[in-house]
Design a protein around this motif. Structure first.
Motif, mmCIF file in Angstrom:
data_model
loop_
_atom_site.group_PDB
_atom_site.id
_atom_site.type_symbol
_atom_site.label_atom_id
_atom_site.label_comp_id
_atom_site.label_asym_id
_atom_site.label_seq_id
_atom_site.Cartn_x
_atom_site.Cartn_y
_atom_site.Cartn_z
ATOM 1 N N UNK B 6 0.878 -1.184 0.000
ATOM 2 C CA UNK B 6 0.000 0.000 0.000
ATOM 3 C C UNK B 6 0.905 1.220 0.000
ATOM 4 N N UNK B 47 8.740 0.950 6.555
ATOM 5 C CA UNK B 47 7.418 0.474 6.138
ATOM 6 C C UNK B 47 6.720 -0.146 7.335
ATOM 7 N N UNK B 48 5.407 -0.305 7.211
ATOM 8 C CA UNK B 48 4.653 -0.890 8.314
ATOM 9 C C UNK B 48 3.993 -2.180 7.845
ATOM 10 N N UNK B 88 2.688 -1.385 4.293
ATOM 11 C CA UNK B 88 2.357 0.005 3.955
ATOM 12 C C UNK B 88 3.651 0.818 3.854
ATOM 13 N N UNK B 89 3.806 1.525 2.737
ATOM 14 C CA UNK B 89 5.030 2.295 2.486
ATOM 15 C C UNK B 89 4.652 3.770 2.360
#
Lengths: 126, 346
Positions: B6, B47-48, B88-89
């Motif tokens: 994402x 990132x997450x 997620x980035x």
């Protein structure tokens, strides 16, 4: 909200930045861009670099030398190809040789809880 | 394993095979994930992990200082996936041009030579040719040392199966200890490359100024080679400033002298000595090379004043030098960010 004296105009030489504390603890950086002054929070919105150290001003443009994010200090617009976030600022004016900033509370960037990364709706779009 | 990214430019997916970290797996498949050092230092590839099982290869990577571990954040360059995942980035993620995709290579070290007491040169024979731009780097890893290290190619050819590298010994640096203390001739390396955006782009038609300290000169040598090879310097000028401490710390002087001769007057190379006065204004063995006294960015500022027309700047070296050079290129050369190129490893 009220205008607070931050420093004297002569405290910050043209094309330099200096950090001050007002109200017993709110840090604020005054940037003298030659044709005016800007009052900004002390850290770069990118990776929290201390702008009074990492920032340079040339031709009205503040550049953080760490990763070259840059903003026009007169218009506060993003400048150049690297910048991805706006810079925040306090309203600022020069009066009788003093630099005043309109400060209600400390302006901080949302590095933590309100991080971009938490915005589910933003990341859901494809 | 399906990896869903994402990003600020939408959702992208790729199929990972688990052969390396998420950054490398994504880059190899043409996904322009954010990175600078690609080796755990800079924090750019933060990132997450939203879903899935991801582990970190190097738990002490300095770049982890930039992530919030409590929120399941990782560095893509250290993250290995163990099944489908969603990550997620916080950046724009665009497709990479096909021609520039990094890939895995295997290579054998040869031509090792000590250039000074703390600088070593070595070359790598790759299993096949790599195409890269002058100024790019590769991530090198060997069996004996944990983690990959990023080194810029010293040489340049449009496509070559031989790469040259230069490494300055770093106190306590495990990879540089390995290079300096082991007979590494014939040893096998794994490489991922090419990486890095601080590249020389002849199509821009710019004059160039390079400011480098120590082994940061690697990419500058590659730029000089590229510029002298195809007649670029017939119509443009190049200025290289190379900072070392003393005359004894100089290296690649013969190689630079060779480039200066090829450029027929349009390439200037100056070695700046920070800790001593030069014995004479030009190098005793290679009069094509100028010598000067002072920190390299100060020497560059003195000599380049008023000569910044149509310029692109390249910077590499230890952090204080990089900082000084960037300030000079912004304040004095007044170069915009897109024409200041350096690997943002710090």
């Amino acid at each position: 909200m009220s205008w607070k004296k931050v420093c004297k105009a002569t405290d910050v030489a043209p094309n330099t930045l200096k950090k001050f504390w007002i109200d017993g603890g709110i840090p604020i950086v005054i940037a003298n861009y030659g044709s005016g002054f800007a009052a900004i929070p002390p850290m770069c919105p990118h990776m929290e670099e201390p702008l009074e150290i990492s920032g340079v001003i040339s031709n009205c443009v503040l550049t953080c030398t760490k990763h070259l994010w840059a903003w026009n200090l007169a218009t506060l617009e993003q400048h150049g190809t690297e910048t991805e976030k706006d810079i925040k600022s306090y309203q600022c004016k020069e009066e009788n040789g003093d630099i005043l900033a309109l400060v209600e509370e400390e302006i901080v960037y949302e590095f933590d809880d309100e991080d971009d990364m938490d915005d589910d709706s933003f990341f859901a779009k494809s | 394993m399906k990896v869903t990214i994402q990003s600020k430019t939408g959702i992208a997916e790729f199929e990972a095979d688990g052969s390396s970290n998420l950054l490398y797996e994504g880059l190899k498949r043409g996904l322009g994930l954010p990175y600078e050092c690609a080796t755990g230092t800079c924090g750019t590839c933060r990132a997450r992990v939203m879903d899935g099982n991801v582990s970190l290869a190097w738990d002490d990577a300095p770049g982890l200082a930039y992530v919030k571990r409590a929120k399941n954040e990782v560095l893509l360059c250290q993250a290995h996936v163990h099944g489908d995942c969603v990550v997620r980035v916080p950046a724009k993620v665009e497709p990479l041009p096909e021609a520039a995709l990094p890939a895995d290579f295997t290579g054998r070290i040869d031509a090792v030579r000590r250039l000074t007491h703390d600088v070593i040169h070595f070359e790598v024979q790759l299993d096949r040719a790599m195409s890269f731009a002058a100024g790019q780097f590769a991530a090198l890893s060997c069996e004996d040392v944990t983690g990959a290290r990023a080194y810029s190619m010293v040489n340049h050819a449009n496509s070559t199966d031989r790469l040259a590298f230069v490494v300055k010994r770093k106190l306590g640096g495990k990879f540089s200890d390995w290079l300096f203390e082991t007979d590494v001739n014939g040893r096998t390396l794994k490489l991922l490359g090419p990486l890095g955006r601080a590249t020389f782009r002849p199509e821009e038609g710019k004059n160039f100024v390079c400011i480098a300290g120590g082994s940061g000169v690697a990419g500058m040598m590659a730029i000089a080679q590229h510029a002298t090879r195809n007649g670029y310097l017939d119509t443009h000028t190049g200025h290289i400033f190379f900072g070392v401490r003393t005359m004894e710390d100089c290296f690649y002087t013969a190689e630079f002298a060779d480039q200066v001769k090829k450029a027929k007057g349009n390439l200037e190379v100056t070695i700046a000595l920070s800790n001593e006065e030069p014995p004479q204004p030009t190098h005793p063995d290679h009069p094509e090379i100028n010598l000067a006294s002072g920190f390299v960015h100060e020497v560059a500022a003195r000599q380049m004043a008023g000569r910044y027309d149509n310029m692109v700047g390249f910077v590499a070296g230890p952090p204080p030098m990089v900082d000084g050079a960037l300030r000079m290129l912004i304040m004095e050369a007044r170069l915009p960010a897109e024409f200041i190129r350096y690997d943002k490893f710090g």
